[in-house]
Design a protein around this motif. Structure first.
Motif, short mmCIF file in Angstrom:
data_model
loop_
_atom_site.label_atom_id
_atom_site.label_comp_id
_atom_site.label_asym_id
_atom_site.label_seq_id
_atom_site.Cartn_x
_atom_site.Cartn_y
_atom_site.Cartn_z
N THR A 16 62.55 -33.63 11.14
CA THR A 16 62.53 -32.32 11.77
C THR A 16 61.12 -31.76 11.79
O THR A 16 60.64 -31.29 12.83
N LEU A 17 60.44 -31.82 10.66
CA LEU A 17 59.08 -31.29 10.57
C LEU A 17 58.12 -32.09 11.44
O LEU A 17 57.25 -31.52 12.10
N TYR A 18 58.29 -33.40 11.45
CA TYR A 18 57.41 -34.25 12.26
C TYR A 18 57.58 -33.95 13.75
O TYR A 18 56.59 -33.82 14.48
N ARG A 19 58.80 -33.81 14.21
CA ARG A 19 59.03 -33.51 15.63
C ARG A 19 58.42 -32.16 16.01
O ARG A 19 57.83 -32.02 17.08
N ALA A 20 58.56 -31.18 15.14
CA ALA A 20 57.98 -29.86 15.41
C ALA A 20 56.46 -29.95 15.46
O ALA A 20 55.82 -29.40 16.37
N ALA A 21 55.87 -30.63 14.50
CA ALA A 21 54.41 -30.76 14.46
C ALA A 21 53.89 -31.55 15.66
O ALA A 21 52.87 -31.19 16.25
N LEU A 22 54.60 -32.59 16.04
CA LEU A 22 54.18 -33.38 17.20
C LEU A 22 54.27 -32.56 18.48
O LEU A 22 53.40 -32.64 19.34
N ALA A 23 55.30 -31.75 18.59
CA ALA A 23 55.44 -30.90 19.77
C ALA A 23 54.31 -29.89 19.86
O ALA A 23 53.82 -29.58 20.95
N ILE A 24 53.86 -29.38 18.73
CA ILE A 24 52.80 -28.38 18.73
C ILE A 24 51.42 -29.02 18.90
O ILE A 24 50.61 -28.58 19.71
N HIS A 29 49.13 -38.67 14.64
CA HIS A 29 48.47 -38.73 13.34
C HIS A 29 48.27 -37.33 12.75
O HIS A 29 48.46 -37.12 11.55
N GLU A 30 47.89 -36.39 13.59
CA GLU A 30 47.74 -35.02 13.11
C GLU A 30 49.09 -34.44 12.69
O GLU A 30 49.17 -33.68 11.74
N ALA A 31 50.14 -34.80 13.42
CA ALA A 31 51.48 -34.33 13.08
C ALA A 31 51.89 -34.87 11.71
O ALA A 31 52.45 -34.14 10.89
N GLU A 32 51.61 -36.14 11.44
CA GLU A 32 51.92 -36.72 10.13
C GLU A 32 51.16 -35.99 9.02
O GLU A 32 51.72 -35.70 7.97
N ASP A 33 49.88 -35.69 9.28
CA ASP A 33 49.08 -34.97 8.29
C ASP A 33 49.63 -33.57 8.05
O ASP A 33 49.67 -33.09 6.91
N ALA A 38 52.58 -29.82 4.49
CA ALA A 38 53.70 -28.92 4.23
C ALA A 38 54.44 -29.31 2.95
O ALA A 38 54.79 -28.45 2.13
N PHE A 39 54.65 -30.61 2.75
CA PHE A 39 55.33 -31.05 1.54
C PHE A 39 54.44 -30.86 0.30
O PHE A 39 54.94 -30.52 -0.77
N LEU A 40 53.14 -31.03 0.46
CA LEU A 40 52.23 -30.75 -0.66
C LEU A 40 52.26 -29.27 -1.02
O LEU A 40 52.24 -28.90 -2.20
N GLY A 66 50.56 -24.43 9.56
CA GLY A 66 49.55 -25.47 9.38
C GLY A 66 49.08 -26.03 10.71
O GLY A 66 47.89 -26.29 10.91
N CYS A 67 50.00 -26.19 11.64
CA CYS A 67 49.65 -26.68 12.98
C CYS A 67 48.77 -25.66 13.71
O CYS A 67 47.81 -26.04 14.39
N LYS A 68 49.11 -24.39 13.57
CA LYS A 68 48.31 -23.35 14.21
C LYS A 68 46.89 -23.35 13.64
O LYS A 68 45.91 -23.21 14.38
N SER A 69 46.76 -23.56 12.36
CA SER A 69 45.43 -23.64 11.74
C SER A 69 44.66 -24.85 12.27
O SER A 69 43.46 -24.76 12.54
N ARG A 70 45.34 -25.96 12.42
CA ARG A 70 44.68 -27.16 12.95
C ARG A 70 44.22 -26.94 14.38
O ARG A 70 43.17 -27.43 14.77
N LEU A 71 45.01 -26.23 15.17
CA LEU A 71 44.62 -25.97 16.56
C LEU A 71 43.40 -25.06 16.65
O LEU A 71 42.63 -25.14 17.60
N ARG A 72 43.22 -24.17 15.67
CA ARG A 72 42.06 -23.27 15.66
C ARG A 72 40.81 -23.96 15.14
O ARG A 72 39.71 -23.44 15.29
N SER A 73 40.95 -25.10 14.52
CA SER A 73 39.83 -25.78 13.90
C SER A 73 38.76 -26.18 14.93
O SER A 73 39.08 -26.73 15.99
#
Length: 155
Positions: A16-24, A29-33, A38-40, A66-73
């Motif tokens: 579920t988390l991977y699909r959401a991260a991949l969609a965003i 690879h970024e989605a996996e990270d 998130a689990f950490l 976390g995805c939003k932060s990555r997009l702002r990077s």
């Protein structure tokens, strides 16, 4: 947090988390990270969850943030995705997925959370920090943009 509990969380929510991260993010690879982060975060914070739904919502919110932060990077703006196409089961799904990936990240996020994860606009607003009206308008605009993209492919 008990290591067995973390293992159970990962097994239950990783897809579920991977699909959401991949969609965003649009990058596997970024989605996996992002999911790993998130689990950490869950391991570090060791929150007490009221229910399985609360657990899933908390993890999704951490992943989305976390995805939003990555997009702002600034680093993200200097790189280009390596994939020319994205994996899908069939040609019609590949076309739809490529159309969705052509949308801006905020549009992809709201579409994924609403249609694929089944959250209501109020729940999406709570996860993303947007107002409920903003979620509805983004959802409406994302549908319109996706419709225009798909009509353009059919013609």
């Amino acid at each position: 947090m008990d290591p067995n509990r973390l293992e159970t969380l990962i097994y239950t929510h990783q897809n579920t988390l991977y699909r959401a991260a991949l969609a965003i993010l649009g990058d596997a690879h970024e989605a996996e990270d992002a999911v790993q982060d998130a689990f950490l975060r869950c391991l570090e914070k060791a929150p007490c969850f009221e229910s399985p739904a609360h657990e899933k919502a908390w993890l999704l919110r951490v992943t989305v943030n976390g995805c939003k932060s990555r997009l702002r990077s600034p680093w993200r703006r200097r790189t280009a995705p390596l994939l020319d196409t994205y994996p899908a089961a069939g040609p019609e799904e590949e076309s739809l997925l490529e159309s969705i990936m052509a949308l801006p990240a905020k549009d992809r996020a709201v579409l994924h959370l609403y249609y694929y994860e089944g959250y209501q606009t109020a729940e999406i607003a709570a996860m993303t920090g947007w107002r409920e009206g903003t979620v509805r308008s983004r959802l409406s605009r994302a549908r319109a943009k996706l419709g225009d993209l798909l009509k353009g492919e059919l013609e």
